[in-house]
Design a protein around this motif. Structure first.
Motif, short mmCIF file in Angstrom:
data_model
loop_
_atom_site.label_atom_id
_atom_site.label_comp_id
_atom_site.label_asym_id
_atom_site.label_seq_id
_atom_site.Cartn_x
_atom_site.Cartn_y
_atom_site.Cartn_z
N ALA A 6 57.40 -4.69 -10.55
CA ALA A 6 56.41 -5.01 -9.52
C ALA A 6 56.55 -6.45 -9.03
O ALA A 6 56.26 -6.73 -7.87
CB ALA A 6 55.00 -4.79 -10.05
N TRP A 7 56.99 -7.35 -9.90
CA TRP A 7 57.13 -8.75 -9.52
C TRP A 7 58.58 -9.01 -9.11
O TRP A 7 59.52 -8.53 -9.75
CB TRP A 7 56.75 -9.67 -10.66
N THR A 15 50.94 -1.99 -7.56
CA THR A 15 51.20 -3.41 -7.77
C THR A 15 50.70 -3.93 -9.12
O THR A 15 51.11 -5.00 -9.56
CB THR A 15 50.56 -4.25 -6.66
#
Length: 227
Positions: free
Chosen positions: A148-149, A113
């Motif tokens: 990741a976002w 993450t």
């Protein structure tokens, strides 16, 4: 009363037998129009040709380019065997705009993450990854962009080229496909080093006009050694 002019008189006044044709002034005008049309026609072809070579997306290779200072004295033969991941012991670097010093550490913390991300254009951003002992590297895997976002991959910039430099000064340039969310692997000759530096050479434009999108990211980075 109709005046009849003898054929002989006609031949004498015109210098010969009368022939059907185009009046000289009209002929000159037609030639001038043809020259002008030909000129502009040629210009249109050239402009169209130039547009076809500069327009469209640039083709980016995920293979290494021939290095200026070859990692093995000019014999650039990438390693083709089995590889295994090795993790640097430290990572240092600051984003030029935010001056955040912990960004590169996100790439070696074994977390899915956390990402390396710098605000701004991205060209010239650097990071250095160091090993406590010399290691032999043969490949790299990079997940380019912010994966990741949620919904940020196409909105933000993506990297198109990175220069990797070893501790002896030798280096190679890696091209990255800007629309590939998977890990992109590049191989090079086996090279022993205690550090490898990353320098961003090329990026895309942001996908939208928001300030949040003006940033570059690497979501994952793996250093690979011969197994």
């Amino acid at each position: 009363m109709v005046l009849q002019v003898p054929d002989e008189a006609v031949r004498k006044s015109t210098g010969g037998d009368p022939r059907p044709g185009v009046e000289p002034r009209l002929l000159v005008l037609m030639l001038a129009i043809a020259v002008v049309a030909g000129f502009f026609g040629g210009r249109l072809v050239l402009i169209r040709s130039d547009s076809s070579t500069t327009g469209g997306a640039e083709v980016i290779s995920s293979s290494p380019l021939e290095p200026a200072n070859s990692v093995d004295d000019g014999q650039y033969t990438p390693y083709t065997g089995v590889v295994k991941a090795v993790t640097p012991d430290s990572a240092e670097g600051k984003c030029s705009e935010s001056q955040e010093g912990d960004a590169p550490a996100a790439l070696i913390d074994q977390s899915d993450t956390s990402i390396w991300r710098c605000r701004g254009e991205g060209i010239g951003e650097t990071a250095v990854f160091e090993f406590d002992e010399p290691v032999t590297l043969a490949a790299l895997r990079v997940v380019n962009g912010n994966t990741a976002w949620t919904d940020r991959y196409t909105a933000e910039r993506r990297i198109t080229a990175i220069r990797w430099t070893f501790d002896d000064g030798s280096f190679f340039d890696q091209g990255l496909a800007p629309n590939d969310r998977d890990a992109q692997e590049v191989r090079f000759p086996e090279t022993e080093t205690t550090s490898i530096a990353m320098d961003v050479l090329g990026v895309t434009e942001p996908g939208d006009d928001s300030d949040l999108s003006d940033a570059v990211s690497i979501s994952s980075l793996e250093f690979l050694a011969p197994a």
